[in-house]
Design an enzyme around this catalytic site. Structure first.
Site, mmCIF file in Angstrom:
data_model
loop_
_atom_site.group_PDB
_atom_site.id
_atom_site.type_symbol
_atom_site.label_atom_id
_atom_site.label_comp_id
_atom_site.label_asym_id
_atom_site.label_seq_id
_atom_site.Cartn_x
_atom_site.Cartn_y
_atom_site.Cartn_z
ATOM 1 N N GLY A 89 0.824 -1.208 0.000
ATOM 2 C CA GLY A 89 0.000 0.000 0.000
ATOM 3 C C GLY A 89 0.854 1.252 0.000
ATOM 4 O O GLY A 89 0.655 2.181 -0.809
ATOM 5 N N GLU A 115 -2.911 -6.906 1.359
ATOM 6 C CA GLU A 115 -2.074 -7.122 2.551
ATOM 7 C C GLU A 115 -2.736 -6.590 3.820
ATOM 8 O O GLU A 115 -2.105 -6.540 4.869
ATOM 9 C CB GLU A 115 -0.703 -6.445 2.383
ATOM 10 C CG GLU A 115 0.253 -7.261 1.537
ATOM 11 C CD GLU A 115 1.667 -6.703 1.532
ATOM 12 O OE1 GLU A 115 2.589 -7.486 1.280
ATOM 13 O OE2 GLU A 115 1.846 -5.486 1.766
ATOM 14 N N ASN A 153 -0.057 -10.245 -11.300
ATOM 15 C CA ASN A 153 1.084 -10.750 -12.059
ATOM 16 C C ASN A 153 0.669 -12.095 -12.665
ATOM 17 O O ASN A 153 -0.454 -12.569 -12.449
ATOM 18 C CB ASN A 153 2.354 -10.830 -11.200
ATOM 19 C CG ASN A 153 2.236 -11.830 -10.063
ATOM 20 O OD1 ASN A 153 1.460 -12.777 -10.129
ATOM 21 N ND2 ASN A 153 2.997 -11.611 -8.998
ATOM 22 N N GLY A 198 7.032 -7.457 -19.839
ATOM 23 C CA GLY A 198 6.050 -6.400 -20.037
ATOM 24 C C GLY A 198 4.714 -6.686 -19.407
ATOM 25 O O GLY A 198 4.630 -7.365 -18.374
ATOM 26 N N ASP A 224 17.139 -5.210 -8.137
ATOM 27 C CA ASP A 224 16.198 -5.665 -7.111
ATOM 28 C C ASP A 224 14.783 -5.361 -7.625
ATOM 29 O O ASP A 224 14.436 -4.194 -7.811
ATOM 30 C CB ASP A 224 16.498 -4.902 -5.804
ATOM 31 C CG ASP A 224 15.543 -5.245 -4.672
ATOM 32 O OD1 ASP A 224 14.653 -6.100 -4.868
ATOM 33 O OD2 ASP A 224 15.691 -4.649 -3.588
ATOM 34 N N ASP A 256 4.440 -2.792 -7.560
ATOM 35 C CA ASP A 256 3.701 -1.702 -6.895
ATOM 36 C C ASP A 256 3.808 -0.406 -7.700
ATOM 37 O O ASP A 256 2.845 0.354 -7.815
ATOM 38 C CB ASP A 256 4.248 -1.483 -5.479
ATOM 39 C CG ASP A 256 4.041 -2.703 -4.601
ATOM 40 O OD1 ASP A 256 3.038 -3.417 -4.817
ATOM 41 O OD2 ASP A 256 4.885 -2.946 -3.728
HETATM 42 O O1 RIB Z 1 5.521 -5.526 -3.179
HETATM 43 C C1 RIB Z 1 6.686 -5.359 -2.416
HETATM 44 C C2 RIB Z 1 6.330 -5.233 -0.961
HETATM 45 O O2 RIB Z 1 5.743 -6.423 -0.518
HETATM 46 C C3 RIB Z 1 7.510 -5.012 -0.051
HETATM 47 O O3 RIB Z 1 7.828 -3.658 0.122
HETATM 48 C C4 RIB Z 1 7.096 -5.708 1.233
HETATM 49 O O4 RIB Z 1 6.878 -4.854 2.295
HETATM 50 C C5 RIB Z 1 5.843 -6.492 0.880
HETATM 51 O O5 RIB Z 1 4.716 -5.894 1.373
#
Ligand code: RIB
Length: 283
Positions: free
Chosen positions: A41, A135, A177, A203, A225, A231
């Site tokens: 979030g 989450e 995904n 993509g 990374d 997100d």
């Molecule tokens: O999508 C990546 C995120 O997933 C990380 O920042 C971690 O906190 C988890 O929530």
């Protein structure tokens, strides 16, 4: 532009970067540790903010020092945090992240205060646009979506098949995904909104009722990374759609923003600003 409300998780990420990801039961030594703000979030909120949107975040942290670290970049970049409550009984959410030499990751989340983000902590009406992920408790996601008056995006991650069908039907945009797309299967068909599916470095596509209506490829980057790339894609795609970009253009914008995130370590530490995305797109 429309204000974006993000209802979602706030974590502190403990990232161990090493040569390989551990197999179940295996110990991998020689990694280095970094601690970054994260949470799906919070990451999506900051991504949209750095790409030019007015953003407010509704979430929950613990009454601990981890909360200050987790909120630091959101605060610095002007995300409205008046909807972030402090829970006296639970710690700030934490994510244990392992990253290998190719930038691939494994994540385990200790939800902490995120699990205490209950529907009563939401406003009665969510004006403007709304972004949610999974989450935080599903009933909170369902309540936020039901109270939304405008554009609704739900990132169905991490996959949770207990999600209410009413959420899927109300969403203007669902983001998954490829693994999650397989998990939800035909539940993603026959919906009124569009579904964006991300395929990592290959993509993303935009589908309406299972039929692909747009495709985009990201620019080639050296991935360090990939944490937070998905997100960023979510935040960027919502910003692009709210700005009225055509589907293929919006998808290209989101892919470029996601790819840039993968070039740096960490989630929020790696989120790109608008000018960086525009530069990659040659604008
Ligand atoms: O999508 C990546 C995120 O997933 C990380 O920042 C971690 O906190 C988890 O929530």
């Amino acid at each position: 532009m429309t204000v974006i409300t993000v209802v979602g998780s706030i974590n502190l990420d403990f990232v161990a970067t090493g040569s390989k990801l551990p197999e179940p039961g295996e110990t991998v030594t020689g990694a280095t540790l970094a601690i970054h703000p994260g949470g799906k979030g919070a990451n999506q909120a900051l991504a949209a903010r750095r790409l030019g949107a007015e953003v407010r975040l509704i979430g929950r942290v613990g009454a601990d020092a981890m909360a200050d670290q987790a909120l630091a970049l959101l605060r610095a970049d002007g995300v409205d945090l008046t909807g972030v409550g402090v829970d006296a009984a639970a710690p700030t959410g934490a994510a244990l992240i392992a990253v290998d030499a190719e930038g691939e990751n494994q994540i385990m989340v200790a939800s902490g205060a995120n699990a205490a983000l209950t529907p009563d902590l939401l406003p009665d009406v969510v004006d403007g646009a709304l972004i949610c992920q999974l989450e935080v408790p599903l009933e909170t996601v369902a309540a936020a979506v039901a109270r939304a008056t405008g554009f609704v995006c739900v990132n169905l991650a991490p996959a949770n098949l207990a999600i209410d069908d009413a959420v899927l039907r109300r969403a203007d945009l669902l983001v998954v995904n490829e693994g999650e797309a397989g998990d939800y299967g035909r539940r993603l068909h026959g919906l009124p909104g569009v579904v964006a599916v991300t395929w990592g470095s290959r993509g993303a596509g935009l589908l309406r009722d299972g039929v692909r209506v747009a495709t985009a490829e990201p620019p080639e980057v050296d991935a360090v990374d990939t944490t937070g790339a998905g997100d960023t894609f979510v935040g960027a795609l919502v910003v692009a759609m709210l700005e009225g970009m055509a589907p293929a253009e919006a998808l290209r914008f989101a892919c470029a923003a996601g790819a840039l995130t993968a070039t740096k370590a960490g989630a929020q530490t790696a989120l790109p600003w608008r000018a960086e995305v525009e530069a990659v797109l040659g604008r």
